[in-house]
Design a protein around this motif. Structure first.
Motif: not given
Length: 130
Positions: A52-56, A66-78, A80-83, A99-102
Motif C-alpha cells: 500500500h502507499f499513503h499519498l493525498e 500523505s504520510e511517511d512511515e517508519l517500521y522498527l522490528v522489536v522481535s522476530g524477523e520480517v 519488507v518491500t519498499v518500491g 510518502e507515496g512509495v508502495p
C-alpha cells in the motif's frame, strides 16, 4: 498521567489484501497531539500487511493524507518491500518509507514478529536536514 496498557486498543485486521490477520495495537489514537501516530504490529508466521502507499489525492492511496512511515522490528524477523526493493529486517532494524512509495511487510519466518510503526505528515520532523 496517560498510560495505555497492551490490549486496550487492540484489533486483529486483514490489511491491504495481505495474507492472514495482523494484530494491531494503536497507541493514544484519539488523545495524542503529536503529529506522529504509533502502532504495534504482531505478525504470526505467514501474516502480512499487503502492499500500500499513503499519498493525498491519489485514488490508489490507502489514506486520504500523505504520510511517511517508519517500521522498527522489536522481535522476530520480517521481509519488507519498499518500491522495487526487498529486505529482511530483524530485531533492532528499521526501514523508512517516504510518502507515496508502495510498501508492505510480511513474516516469512517460523516465529512471531512484532514491529513498531510510526507514521505522520512528511514535513513533521523539525530536525530533518539539520
Amino acid at each position: 498521567m496517560q498510560i495505555q496498557r497492551r490490549g486496550q486498543d487492540h484489533h486483529d485486521w486483514s490489511l491491504y489484501k495481505g495474507e492472514g490477520q495482523v494484530g494491531v495495537e494503536w497507541y493514544f489514537r484519539h488523545t495524542t497531539d503529536l503529529p506522529t501516530s504509533v502502532m504495534l504490529y504482531h505478525l504470526e508466521p505467514g501474516a502480512e500487511e499487503g502492499e500500500h502507499f499513503h499519498l493525498e489525492g491519489d485514488p490508489g492511496s490507502c489514506s486520504v493524507v500523505s504520510e511517511d512511515e517508519l517500521y522498527l522490528v522489536v522481535s522476530g524477523e520480517v521481509v519488507v518491500t519498499v518500491g522495487d526493493e526487498r529486505a529482511v529486517l530483524r530485531s533492532g532494524d528499521a526501514v523508512y518509507v517516504p510518502e507515496g512509495v508502495p510498501h508492505g511487510a510480511k513474516n516469512e519466518s517460523d516465529l512471531p514478529a512484532e514491529l513498531v510503526l510510526l507514521f505522520g505528515p512528511p514535513d513533521g520532523n523539525p530536525l530533518r536536514g539539520k
